[in-house]
Design an enzyme around this catalytic site. Structure first.
Site, PDB file in Angstrom:
ATOM      1  N   GLU A 111       0.853  -1.190   0.000  1.00  0.00           N
ATOM      2  CA  GLU A 111       0.000   0.000   0.000  1.00  0.00           C
ATOM      3  C   GLU A 111       0.886   1.235   0.000  1.00  0.00           C
ATOM      4  O   GLU A 111       2.028   1.163   0.438  1.00  0.00           O
ATOM      5  CB  GLU A 111      -0.867   0.029   1.270  1.00  0.00           C
ATOM      6  CG  GLU A 111      -1.863  -1.089   1.366  1.00  0.00           C
ATOM      7  CD  GLU A 111      -2.477  -1.186   2.775  1.00  0.00           C
ATOM      8  OE1 GLU A 111      -2.397  -0.199   3.539  1.00  0.00           O
ATOM      9  OE2 GLU A 111      -3.003  -2.252   3.095  1.00  0.00           O
ATOM     10  N   LYS A 113       2.319   4.560   1.458  1.00  0.00           N
ATOM     11  CA  LYS A 113       2.453   5.088   2.808  1.00  0.00           C
ATOM     12  C   LYS A 113       2.093   6.571   2.749  1.00  0.00           C
ATOM     13  O   LYS A 113       2.867   7.401   2.272  1.00  0.00           O
ATOM     14  CB  LYS A 113       3.879   4.890   3.328  1.00  0.00           C
ATOM     15  CG  LYS A 113       4.032   5.301   4.780  1.00  0.00           C
ATOM     16  CD  LYS A 113       5.361   4.829   5.313  1.00  0.00           C
ATOM     17  CE  LYS A 113       5.640   5.207   6.750  1.00  0.00           C
ATOM     18  NZ  LYS A 113       4.988   6.331   7.321  1.00  0.00           N
ATOM     19  N   ASP A 115       1.477  10.277   3.767  1.00  0.00           N
ATOM     20  CA  ASP A 115       2.175  11.141   4.717  1.00  0.00           C
ATOM     21  C   ASP A 115       1.183  12.066   5.410  1.00  0.00           C
ATOM     22  O   ASP A 115       1.002  13.213   5.040  1.00  0.00           O
ATOM     23  CB  ASP A 115       3.253  11.941   3.983  1.00  0.00           C
ATOM     24  CG  ASP A 115       4.333  12.418   4.933  1.00  0.00           C
ATOM     25  OD1 ASP A 115       4.273  12.061   6.128  1.00  0.00           O
ATOM     26  OD2 ASP A 115       5.229  13.142   4.490  1.00  0.00           O
ATOM     27  N   TYR A 223      -6.988   2.142   6.002  1.00  0.00           N
ATOM     28  CA  TYR A 223      -6.135   1.016   5.615  1.00  0.00           C
ATOM     29  C   TYR A 223      -6.193  -0.175   6.567  1.00  0.00           C
ATOM     30  O   TYR A 223      -5.518  -1.164   6.350  1.00  0.00           O
ATOM     31  CB  TYR A 223      -4.686   1.459   5.401  1.00  0.00           C
ATOM     32  CG  TYR A 223      -4.061   2.224   6.567  1.00  0.00           C
ATOM     33  CD1 TYR A 223      -3.845   1.618   7.797  1.00  0.00           C
ATOM     34  CD2 TYR A 223      -3.686   3.555   6.402  1.00  0.00           C
ATOM     35  CE1 TYR A 223      -3.285   2.323   8.847  1.00  0.00           C
ATOM     36  CE2 TYR A 223      -3.110   4.266   7.458  1.00  0.00           C
ATOM     37  CZ  TYR A 223      -2.919   3.638   8.678  1.00  0.00           C
ATOM     38  OH  TYR A 223      -2.368   4.333   9.714  1.00  0.00           O
ATOM     39  N   LYS A 314      10.888   3.255   3.023  1.00  0.00           N
ATOM     40  CA  LYS A 314      10.887   4.726   2.984  1.00  0.00           C
ATOM     41  C   LYS A 314      11.633   5.226   1.756  1.00  0.00           C
ATOM     42  O   LYS A 314      12.742   4.786   1.469  1.00  0.00           O
ATOM     43  CB  LYS A 314      11.583   5.273   4.241  1.00  0.00           C
ATOM     44  CG  LYS A 314      10.788   5.024   5.519  1.00  0.00           C
ATOM     45  CD  LYS A 314       9.641   5.986   5.652  1.00  0.00           C
ATOM     46  CE  LYS A 314       9.752   7.026   6.596  1.00  0.00           C
ATOM     47  NZ  LYS A 314       9.905   7.514   7.727  1.00  0.00           N
ATOM     48  N   CYS A 408      22.349  48.269  -3.926  1.00  0.00           N
ATOM     49  CA  CYS A 408      22.702  47.183  -4.844  1.00  0.00           C
ATOM     50  C   CYS A 408      24.094  46.648  -4.495  1.00  0.00           C
ATOM     51  O   CYS A 408      25.045  47.431  -4.366  1.00  0.00           O
ATOM     52  CB  CYS A 408      22.671  47.711  -6.277  1.00  0.00           C
ATOM     53  SG  CYS A 408      23.397  46.558  -7.451  1.00  0.00           S
ATOM     54  N   CYS A 411      26.529  47.671  -7.753  1.00  0.00           N
ATOM     55  CA  CYS A 411      26.893  49.050  -8.102  1.00  0.00           C
ATOM     56  C   CYS A 411      26.758  50.011  -6.929  1.00  0.00           C
ATOM     57  O   CYS A 411      27.200  51.156  -7.010  1.00  0.00           O
ATOM     58  CB  CYS A 411      26.044  49.539  -9.270  1.00  0.00           C
ATOM     59  SG  CYS A 411      24.324  49.870  -8.828  1.00  0.00           S
ATOM     60  N   CYS A 426      17.226  47.253  -8.639  1.00  0.00           N
ATOM     61  CA  CYS A 426      18.320  48.209  -8.753  1.00  0.00           C
ATOM     62  C   CYS A 426      17.943  49.073  -9.956  1.00  0.00           C
ATOM     63  O   CYS A 426      17.742  48.556 -11.047  1.00  0.00           O
ATOM     64  CB  CYS A 426      19.637  47.466  -9.003  1.00  0.00           C
ATOM     65  SG  CYS A 426      20.935  48.541  -9.656  1.00  0.00           S
ATOM     66  N   CYS A 431      24.330  49.825 -13.914  1.00  0.00           N
ATOM     67  CA  CYS A 431      24.864  48.866 -12.939  1.00  0.00           C
ATOM     68  C   CYS A 431      25.572  47.733 -13.681  1.00  0.00           C
ATOM     69  O   CYS A 431      24.981  47.088 -14.547  1.00  0.00           O
ATOM     70  CB  CYS A 431      23.719  48.304 -12.092  1.00  0.00           C
ATOM     71  SG  CYS A 431      24.200  46.877 -11.114  1.00  0.00           S
TER      72      CYS A 431
END
Ligand code: IVH
Length: 673
Positions: A111, A113, A115, A223, A314, A408, A411, A426, A431
């Protein structure tokens, strides 16, 4: 105390601590994988040194004692945990041992698993009378009122003759979409974000007010079943009969279960579920392998904490904890300042992650991640790595929230965030950071496709004072390049030839290369087709641009502003004088070999960015949607493709191409032979 005994003590304390954080507070501090590693280490020590085990070891219990918020419930039959297998070898070792111990033939039932969190539902005469969490396995919490708000859990069983009493066990979970939706709402409300669907399911269930639970989209998979005297009294001899009974009684049973006879088949099932785990609407973290025959289960029995007849295979972790070494800001081609995390490199979701985007200022504030924090890093499927959040309890003393820089980093000019926008920019057009990104973008494959001009070379040329905008590329000479480090005569010739060739790229590519804010590859193709010449686009007012089918007001305004700027006009003038083609709808230059065809791209291609691949498709008249359907002409698959796209393509029998096949498709419009 010996070193080993001390370590066992330490592990025990840590595990207890994390049990409380996870089961009672819904704020786990370490990833499941890291938690599992602690438990494994303690188990290994206890196995080698049974004298250190003692009755109180957390390796015997399950989870943590119930919190005081809900009425305690004694489980009639303890709710056990499962042992884990972290590799196929461990899975096979478990199966071999079990086949040796069993008195008769064993078959397996696999089955998913889920979470979520384990739930016990008591039905009396077919009516739901009580719902309880697992708690420590013996005592759980009464959450009946909250459970009644979950639509998929029936208040009454759909049976003509329901048994006097049965206890249904299963997993309450939150579908991924609901989790994302919830976090969006939490963010809007400035409330705490949940780390993952499991935590949000737990947090949603552990509400004093069921009205809150009702707003959370929880669901349930059943289950297992227990009945007075055992389900054998109900005539069952195999677990699959339990699942069928549950489904027949109106309970949701996950349809993915499968009965398998050999370990090899079980192994193959686990591997295939792992590959497809992200195709599901809910999260799974493994496969539960159970013995199908109920009398074999009885013979095998249980240890203090888990049955011997089942194991959880797992999946490799997609979440890990690591140190956040620093938060930096990068400057993009449009000046956008994007914060990103510099992480202590960590192997997660199949690759080593050292950098992860933090998107924008609000995201950093919401997550409240700070340099020096231990953070949870997540990389699931082909999704880009993400910093989920900090482990607050491990935060160094005296740490302060990170503040977005006011200047920035390249620059030194001011960084500006406009009202109502989430991005910071910026605004200094000169720049050097922006300039490099603009130039590299101009030369990239989806734009002018200048081979040999990647970011490193752009930096080199810019630092040598040879280029400051795209127009300068076209006046580079042999003499300019000859003196530079790493430029042999041949690479000089190649680069100059590549620049020359790029003059004839279609208008759509040129437009895409100019890095006009909001104008992506598709917009460039649409605009090029509709307007036919750069001069026409330059001369058009915002209304005229917005009148083009597929161009919205935001793009129109941005395009108009771009061409209104004197600086940009200077660049265009340089391009014009150099003889760069400013004319022609894409259609007249590029054969429309993909007209009417839809080509989906998934995964990372070696020679193309996603944007570039999509432009290559759209500029040939094709479409490049984000999902596979039966009208998809072909699916181009790179490294780490999206599992759902791949499966869908396979199940619909759509042709799957690699990068070479993609090249043939672009050239001919047909599938490779
Ligand atoms: S059977 C005694 N089946 O995994 C065996 N558990 O790590 C009871 N879980 O506590 C569990 N999906 O919360 C079983 N198909 C499944 C499951 C499942 C998820 C959870 C459950 C259990 C935990 C064990």
């Amino acid at each position: 105390m010996t070193h080993i005994a001390r370590r066992a003590e330490e592990l025990r304390a840590q595990i207890e601590h994390h049990n409380i954080a996870y089961h009672q507070l819904d704020t786990p501090e370490i990833s499941d994988a890291d938690y599992d590693a602690l438990v494994r280490e303690l188990r290994a020590i206890e196995a080698d040194h049974p004298e250190l085990a003692g009755d109180l070891s957390p390796t015997h219990g399950v989870g943590a004692a119930p919190s005081a918020l809900f009425t305690p419930v004694q489980h009639r039959v303890p709710m056990m945990s499962l042992d884990n297998a972290f590799s196929v070898e461990e899975l096979e070792a478990w199966a071999r041992r079990l086949e040796r111990l069993a008195d008769g033939p064993v078959t397996y039932i696999c089955e998913l698993k889920i979470d979520g969190l384990a739930m016990s539902l008591l039905y009396e005469k077919g009516r739901l009378v009580r719902a309880a969490t697992r708690g420590d396995g013996r005592t759980g919490e009464d959450v009946t009122a909250n459970i009644r708000t979950i639509r998929s859990i029936p208040a009454g069983l759909t049976l003509d003759n329901p048994p006097d009493q049965v206890e249904v066990r299963g997993e309450v979970y939150m579908p991924v979409a609901a989790f994302e939706d919830l976090n969006r709402r939490q963010a809007e409300a400035g409330a705490r974000l949940f780390a993952n669907p499991r935590n949000s399911a737990a947090g949603s269930l552990r509400q004093k007010d069921p009205a809150i639970t009702a707003t959370r989209d929880l669901s349930f998979w059943a289950y297992d079943l227990s009945a007075p005297g055992g389900v054998e009294r109900m005539g069952f001899v195999q677990h699959s009969q339990t699942l069928e009974w549950l489904a027949g009684a109106g309970l949701p049973v996950n349809p993915e279960w499968k009965v398998l006879t050999t370990v090899e088949e079980v192994h193959a099932y686990c591997v295939s579920r792992q590959e497809h785990r992200h195709d599901l609407a809910y999260e799974i973290d493994g496969v539960v392998v159970k013995v199908q025959e109920l009398d074999r289960r009885r013979e095998l029995g249980s240890t203090s904490h888990a049955p011997r007849w089942a194991i959880a295979y797992k999946f490799p972790p997609e979440e890990r904890t690591t140190r956040l070494n620093g938060i930096m800001v990068s400057i993009g081609k449009s000046g956008k300042a994007t914060p990103f995390a510099q992480l202590e490199p960590v192997f997660v979701g199949g690759s080593t992650v050292g950098l992860a985007t933090l998107h924008n200022e609000d995201q950093v504030r919401l997550k409240d991640v700070r340099p020096g924090d231990t953070v949870i890093v997540r990389k699931a499927g082909d999704v880009i790595p993400e910093v989920v959040g900090p482990v607050e309890s491990l935060r160094p003393k005296g740490s302060k929230p990170w503040v977005f820089p006011t200047n920035c980093p390249v620059c030194g000019g001011p960084l500006v965030r406009l009202d109502g926008e989430s991005d910071t920019f910026c605004t200094n057009f000169d720049c050097p950071g922006q300039r490099i990104q603009r130039l590299a973008h101009f030369a990239s494959r989806g734009a002018m496709d200048i081979e040999g001009l990647g970011e490193q070379r752009v930096i080199q040329l810019a630092q040598a004072g040879l280029i400051s905008d795209a127009g300068d590329l076209y006046s580079l000479t042999e003499a300019d390049l000859g003196g530079l480090e790493g430029f042999a005569a041949i690479s000089v010739a190649n680069l100059l030839a590549a620049i020359e060739t790029s003059k004839d790229r279609p208008l759509a590519n040129l437009l895409a290369g100019l890095a006009i804010r909001h104008l992506g590859s598709t917009g460039s193709v649409v605009l090029a087709r509709a307007m036919g010449h750069l001069d026409a686009i330059e001369a058009a007012g915002p209304e005229e641009l917005a009148a083009v089918d597929g161009i919205g007001p935001t793009i129109a305004r941005s395009v108009h502003e771009f061409f209104a700027s004197e600086r940009n006009r200077v660049v265009i003038e340089k391009l014009r004088r150099a003889g760069v083609s400013l004319a022609g709808p894409a259609g007249s230059d590029v054969p429309q070999v993909l007209a009417g065809k839809s080509v989906v791209v998934t995964g990372t291609l070696e020679g193309w960015s996603r944007e570039e691949a999509e432009l290559a498709i759209t500029s040939r008249g094709g479409k490049s949607p984000g999902s596979v359907s039966k009208t998809t002409f072909a699916v181009v698959v790179g490294e780490a493709p999206g599992a759902s796209k791949l499966t869908k393509a396979e199940s619909l029998g759509r042709p799957i191409l690699d990068e070479d096949g993609f090249a043939v498709l672009l050239e001919t419009g047909e599938l490779p032979a």
